[in-house]
Scaffold this active site. Structure first.
Site, short mmCIF file in Angstrom:
data_model
loop_
_atom_site.label_atom_id
_atom_site.label_comp_id
_atom_site.label_asym_id
_atom_site.label_seq_id
_atom_site.Cartn_x
_atom_site.Cartn_y
_atom_site.Cartn_z
N HIS A 119 -4.89 6.57 -14.92
CA HIS A 119 -3.42 6.53 -14.98
C HIS A 119 -3.03 5.22 -15.65
CE1 HIS A 119 -3.84 3.76 -11.53
NE2 HIS A 119 -4.69 4.63 -11.04
N ASP A 171 14.32 -5.55 14.02
CA ASP A 171 14.51 -6.93 13.55
C ASP A 171 13.46 -7.44 12.57
OD1 ASP A 171 16.82 -7.17 14.95
OD2 ASP A 171 15.97 -8.35 16.60
N HIS A 183 -9.70 14.94 -9.16
CA HIS A 183 -8.57 14.15 -9.66
C HIS A 183 -8.77 13.82 -11.13
CE1 HIS A 183 -10.89 10.36 -9.48
NE2 HIS A 183 -11.33 10.75 -8.30
N TYR A 210 -17.36 13.75 -5.15
CA TYR A 210 -17.14 13.78 -3.71
C TYR A 210 -17.74 15.06 -3.17
CZ TYR A 210 -13.73 10.68 -5.79
OH TYR A 210 -13.13 9.71 -6.56
N HIS A 236 -7.74 9.14 -0.51
CA HIS A 236 -6.87 8.03 -0.12
C HIS A 236 -7.07 7.68 1.35
CE1 HIS A 236 -4.04 8.76 -3.78
NE2 HIS A 236 -5.12 8.07 -4.09
N GLU A 292 -14.17 2.55 -10.65
CA GLU A 292 -12.88 2.40 -11.34
C GLU A 292 -12.73 1.02 -11.95
OE1 GLU A 292 -9.45 2.69 -8.69
OE2 GLU A 292 -8.14 3.15 -10.40
N ASP A 316 -6.57 -2.51 -10.08
CA ASP A 316 -6.94 -1.29 -9.35
C ASP A 316 -8.44 -1.03 -9.62
OD1 ASP A 316 -7.10 1.19 -8.18
OD2 ASP A 316 -5.68 2.18 -9.53
N GLU A 346 -11.47 6.04 -13.77
CA GLU A 346 -11.96 6.14 -12.40
C GLU A 346 -12.55 7.50 -12.03
OE1 GLU A 346 -8.73 6.31 -9.45
OE2 GLU A 346 -7.36 5.69 -11.05
N1 GLY Z 1 -5.84 3.22 -5.83
C1 GLY Z 1 -5.05 4.25 -6.33
C2 GLY Z 1 -5.68 4.87 -7.49
O1 GLY Z 1 -6.81 4.59 -7.77
O2 GLY Z 1 -5.06 5.60 -8.20
MN MN Z 2 -7.86 2.84 -7.26
MN MN Z 3 -6.39 4.11 -9.88
#
Ligand code: GLY
Ligand code: MN
Ligand code: MN
Length: 440
Positions: A355, A40, A351, A389, A244, A409, A272, A385
């Site tokens: 983006h 619900d 990474h 790590y 994440h 970032e 972000d 960003e």
């Molecule tokens: N917070 C998601 C990223 O930095 O891509």
């Molecule tokens: Mn981010």
């Molecule tokens: Mn990001």
């Protein structure tokens, strides 16, 4: 303070899309489905980004159709009907009359009548623009409408023969932000920056990560950005090494760094931001050295953002600074060029440097065109960003570095002259962070 998009902005977008559509075509875009959270109760509804981009309409149960040249209107909306009983329980509805009056729709029908009406709109159109494969249920319905016409071919109906990808045009349009969008993005960036400042001020050993999450999200909501654009990440100590990490349940210990990656959604546009700061307000020597390196790489990446440079230039700049710095600190050994070429840095930086950003936090738009990195142009909006790590279990590196996770970032707009950082309201040099946390 409230900045909103004018309905003229949505009309301009539809006009631009219609101008790009092939002759004798039609475009169909459905909004998102409501999703059940538990019995619900639903997750807060968020419209589909493409649907919103073209309509500005935020109710569930809606489909937008563009029919260039149609005599009774090119912009057709199917929406939920007004219903006094349902509105008392679930909130106001515009109804077909509301989208005609307030959203610039030129023709509108109840969504419950779509199966009867849509085949008629498709009839005689050769091409259908549609995002095939995004929603299997809606795919089946579109095929159903086309098949309704096919079944009537012998009585003279002409079904469309070609399905075309709508994303190609639409996502390219979304990549270039208008002046009105930049205003919203600037506001989103400022609110998110204020939230990070507030979390830094509140932080101290003994607090729990979720308490910083609460500071962040309260500041978002207080300023009218009621939802985060993605799940807020608050990682203290080695949790900062999990890209994440959203459990946000650990206690901040003296000597920990705290990595917060959080951004609000304001009027459907995302911010972000990531900042990393010491729980106690003072970086240790080892933390500061890694921090300064990540910051240097971020500044080097931002310096590469200007029209004419390609998408990968900021990433390449960040990788170079990080690799060189890791070698200087003795964390990596070997030849810098070779480490870059062979990806030796990836154990610590796994990474990409950014983006696209917009209505979606990982926004749409191609990163490559015809196999080449996209050339940056004014109006594109992206994150920068970089991070490092160093796993707590990495026995290959000296103990002082282990468990340090740092990302910085910001959100950066490409301008005619170069670029502009829209999230500069939160400090990022180690000295400025320490000063802020000391209450200076
Ligand atoms: N917070 C998601 C990223 O930095 O891509
Ligand atoms: Mn981010
Ligand atoms: Mn990001």
């Amino acid at each position: 303070m409230s900045v909103k998009l004018n309905i003229a902005e949505f009309a301009r977008r539809r006009k631009e899309l219609i101008a790009m559509m092939e002759p004798n075509s039609i475009a169909i875009v459905a909004t998102a489905e409501e999703k059940i959270r538990s019995r619900d109760t639903h997750y807060h509804f968020r419209p589909d980004s493409d649907f919103y981009y073209l309509s500005g309409f935020v109710e569930p149960g809606a489909v937008l159709v563009l029919v260039p040249g149609r005599e009774h209107g090119e912009f057709v909306m199917f929406v939920r009907e007004r219903d006094r009983e349902k509105e008392i329980w679930d909130g106001y509805r515009q109804g077909p009359e509301g989208v005609l009056a307030n959203y610039g729709a030129e023709d509108a029908f109840p969504i419950d009548d779509i199966d009867e009406i849509l085949p008629g709109l498709l009839e005689g159109r050769e091409r259908v623009y549609y995002s095939l494969g995004r929603d299997p249920d809606f795919d089946r319905r579109v095929m159903g409408w086309i098949n309704t016409l096919r079944a009537k071919e012998r009585s003279g109906a002409i079904p469309p023969g070609e399905l075309l990808d709508l994303d190609h045009y639409l996502h390219d349009m979304r990549l270039f932000k208008s002046a009105a969008e930049v205003k919203l993005m600037r506001t989103a960036g400022q609110i998110a920056a204020d939230a990070h400042v507030r979390a830094m001020r509140a932080a101290k050993p003994g607090l729990y990560e979720y308490q910083l999450q609460a500071e962040i999200e309260h500041e978002f909501a207080r300023q009218g950005a009621r939802f985060p654009a993605y799940a807020t990440i608050v990682g203290s100590g080695a949790n900062g090494c999990i890209l994440h990490y959203i459990e946000n349940e650990s206690r901040l210990e003296k000597g920990d760094l705290v990595l917060i990656d959080a951004g609000c959604e304001y009027q459907m546009y995302a911010a972000d931001i990531t900042r990393t700061f010491p729980a106690s307000g003072k970086f240790t020597d080892a933390q500061r050295r890694i921090y300064d390196l990540v910051l240097a790489s971020q500044l080097a990446a931002i310096a590469e953002i200007k029209p004419g440079n390609h998408w990968d230039a900021p990433h390449a700049a960040a990788v170079r600074v990080l690799t060189q710095g890791l070698v200087e600190l003795g964390i990596l050994t070997g030849d810098v060029e070779q480490l870059i070429e062979e990806g030796g840095y990836r154990e610590f930086y796994m990474h990409r440097t950014g983006h696209w950003l917009g209505i979606d936090v990982h926004d749409v738009g191609d990163y490559k065109v015809a196999g080449n990195w996209r050339i940056l142009e004014p109006g594109m909006y992206m994150t920068v960003e970089p991070g490092l790590y160093i796993s707590p279990d990495n026995t290959e590196v000296a103990e002082q570095w282990r468990g340090i996770g740092i990302r910085i970032e910001d959100d950066v707009l490409v301008t005619a002259e170069g670029c502009e950082v829209l999230t500069g309201g939160v400090p990022k040099t180690a000295d400025a962070i320490e000063a802020l946390m000391a209450g200076e």
